[in-house]
Scaffold this active site. Sequence first.
Site, PDB file in Angstrom:
ATOM      1  N   ASN A  10       0.873  -1.168   0.000  1.00 14.11           N
ATOM      2  CA  ASN A  10       0.000   0.000   0.000  1.00 14.11           C
ATOM      3  C   ASN A  10       0.914   1.224   0.000  1.00 14.11           C
ATOM      4  O   ASN A  10       1.487   1.557   1.031  1.00 14.11           O
ATOM      5  CB  ASN A  10      -0.894  -0.026   1.248  1.00 14.11           C
ATOM      6  N   TRP A  11       1.041   1.830  -1.172  1.00 12.27           N
ATOM      7  CA  TRP A  11       1.980   2.961  -1.292  1.00 12.27           C
ATOM      8  C   TRP A  11       1.390   4.253  -0.729  1.00 12.27           C
ATOM      9  O   TRP A  11       2.069   5.274  -0.695  1.00 12.27           O
ATOM     10  CB  TRP A  11       2.395   3.144  -2.762  1.00 12.27           C
ATOM     11  N   LYS A  12       0.136   4.241  -0.333  1.00  8.18           N
ATOM     12  CA  LYS A  12      -0.516   5.437   0.226  1.00  8.18           C
ATOM     13  C   LYS A  12      -0.263   6.639  -0.704  1.00  8.18           C
ATOM     14  O   LYS A  12      -0.210   6.463  -1.923  1.00  8.18           O
ATOM     15  CB  LYS A  12      -0.027   5.662   1.658  1.00  8.18           C
ATOM     16  N   HIS A  98      -9.574   1.327   5.059  1.00  2.53           N
ATOM     17  CA  HIS A  98      -8.269   1.524   5.714  1.00  2.53           C
ATOM     18  C   HIS A  98      -8.432   2.508   6.874  1.00  2.53           C
ATOM     19  O   HIS A  98      -9.238   3.435   6.800  1.00  2.53           O
ATOM     20  CB  HIS A  98      -7.249   2.051   4.703  1.00  2.53           C
ATOM     21  N   GLU A 100      -6.783   4.935   7.780  1.00  2.00           N
ATOM     22  CA  GLU A 100      -6.616   6.351   7.419  1.00  2.00           C
ATOM     23  C   GLU A 100      -7.881   6.897   6.766  1.00  2.00           C
ATOM     24  O   GLU A 100      -8.222   8.072   6.930  1.00  2.00           O
ATOM     25  CB  GLU A 100      -5.377   6.500   6.519  1.00  2.00           C
ATOM     26  N   GLU A 170      -5.306  -4.588  10.774  1.00  2.00           N
ATOM     27  CA  GLU A 170      -4.289  -3.562  10.959  1.00  2.00           C
ATOM     28  C   GLU A 170      -4.578  -2.794  12.247  1.00  2.00           C
ATOM     29  O   GLU A 170      -5.375  -1.850  12.235  1.00  2.00           O
ATOM     30  CB  GLU A 170      -4.295  -2.577   9.789  1.00  2.00           C
ATOM     31  N   GLY A 176       2.609   2.594  10.811  1.00  2.00           N
ATOM     32  CA  GLY A 176       3.557   3.692  10.621  1.00  2.00           C
ATOM     33  C   GLY A 176       4.288   4.092  11.882  1.00  2.00           C
ATOM     34  O   GLY A 176       4.927   5.137  11.938  1.00  2.00           O
ATOM     35  N   SER A 216       3.509  -1.918  10.378  1.00  2.00           N
ATOM     36  CA  SER A 216       4.967  -1.993  10.557  1.00  2.00           C
ATOM     37  C   SER A 216       5.540  -3.369  10.229  1.00  2.00           C
ATOM     38  O   SER A 216       6.418  -3.867  10.938  1.00  2.00           O
ATOM     39  CB  SER A 216       5.360  -1.549  11.974  1.00  2.00           C
ATOM     40  N   GLY A 238       5.010   1.538   4.785  1.00  2.00           N
ATOM     41  CA  GLY A 238       6.347   2.137   4.674  1.00  2.00           C
ATOM     42  C   GLY A 238       7.382   1.264   3.977  1.00  2.00           C
ATOM     43  O   GLY A 238       8.075   1.729   3.056  1.00  2.00           O
TER      44      GLY A 238
HETATM   45  P1  13P Z   1       3.057   0.607   7.756  1.00  2.00           P
HETATM   46  O1  13P Z   1       3.591  -0.676   7.167  1.00  2.00           O
HETATM   47  O2  13P Z   1       3.786   1.823   7.287  1.00  2.00           O
HETATM   48  O3  13P Z   1       2.925   0.524   9.251  1.00  2.00           O
HETATM   49  O4  13P Z   1       1.566   0.775   7.185  1.00  2.00           O
HETATM   50  C1  13P Z   1       0.670  -0.264   7.329  1.00  2.00           C
HETATM   51  C2  13P Z   1      -0.539   0.044   6.534  1.00  2.00           C
HETATM   52  O5  13P Z   1      -1.302   0.918   6.869  1.00  2.00           O
HETATM   53  C3  13P Z   1      -0.761  -0.733   5.303  1.00  2.00           C
HETATM   54  O6  13P Z   1      -2.040  -0.512   4.801  1.00  2.00           O
END
Ligand code: 13P
Length: 255
Positions: A10-12, A98, A100, A170, A176, A216, A238
Site C-alpha cells: 500500500n503505497w498510500k 483503511h 486512514e 491492521e 507507521g 509496521s 512504509g
Molecule cells: P506501515 O507498514 O507503514 O505501518 O503501514 C501499514 C498500513 O497501513 C498498510 O495498509
Amino acid sequence: MTRTPLIAANWKMHKTVAEAVQTARGLLERLGGRAPDGRTVLICPPFTAIMAVREVLADTGILWGAQNMYPRPKGAFTGEISPPMLADLGCTHVIVGHSERRHIFGEGNQLINEKVRAAFEFGLVPILAVGEKLEHRQAGLEEAVVEEQLAKGLMGLSAEQVRRLVIAYEPVWAIGTGETASPDDAQAMHAFIRRWLSARYGEETAQEVIIQYGGSVKPNNVDDLMAQPDIDGALVGGASLDADQFARIVQFQAP
Ligand code: 13P
C-alpha cells in the site's frame, strides 16, 4: 485447504509516476522478473500511477490494485474514482476501510459496506481493513471493535462472496509507528476473526478467507508473522516503498 499468502504493497500518497515506475522495476528485478511461486503479490499505487505501474507489471504475475474508490459506477461525484474505472485499468483488488480512510476522512461502517459490495459487483476483490485503536486495546475492547467492523462491513454479503474476500487486520497503533503486534497477539486476533467468520458463514468458508496482517511489517519481522497459522499475508505501508525491503518481504521464509 491451503490459502495462498497475499503480500500487498500500500503505497498510500507516495510516489510520482517516475518514482512508481522505478520502484516497480526495481522490485521486478530483485524477484527475477516474475512473481515468486507460492504467493500472490499485489501493488496498490496512488491512482495517478496505476496506469504506469500496470505497464511495468503486465505479464509478470504481479497484480496491481487501488487504495480506495467510491461505490457508484459513475455520476456527479467530483474527485472520486469508480469501481469500473479501476477494473478498466486491470486492477484486481481494492483496499476499503483503511484506518486512514476511517479516521482522517471520517468513513463509517455503512459507507465501507457499500464499497465492499460495490467491489464485488464490479469484479474487484475488496481488501477490508479492520483494526482497533490503542485506547480500545488498553480497555480490552479490541475484539469488540473488530467484530463490529466485520459485522457492519460485511452486511448483505453471501458466503460465496465472503469466501473470496480479503481481510486485513491492521491495529491502528501499529501503523507507521514501528510498533508491530507480536506474532502471538496478531495470531490471536486472526484466529478470533476466523472463528467469527466460521460462526456466521460456516467453517469451510472461513478456512478460505485470506486474513492479512498490517502494521509496521518489515523484512526483520515478516518471517515470524507469516509463521503463524492464521496469518495469510501482509499489507505493507512504509517498507513497501523501497524495492529492496519489499522484495525481501515478498520472499518471506515460510516455516
Ligand atoms: P506501515 O507498514 O507503514 O505501518 O503501514 C501499514 C498500513 O497501513 C498498510 O495498509
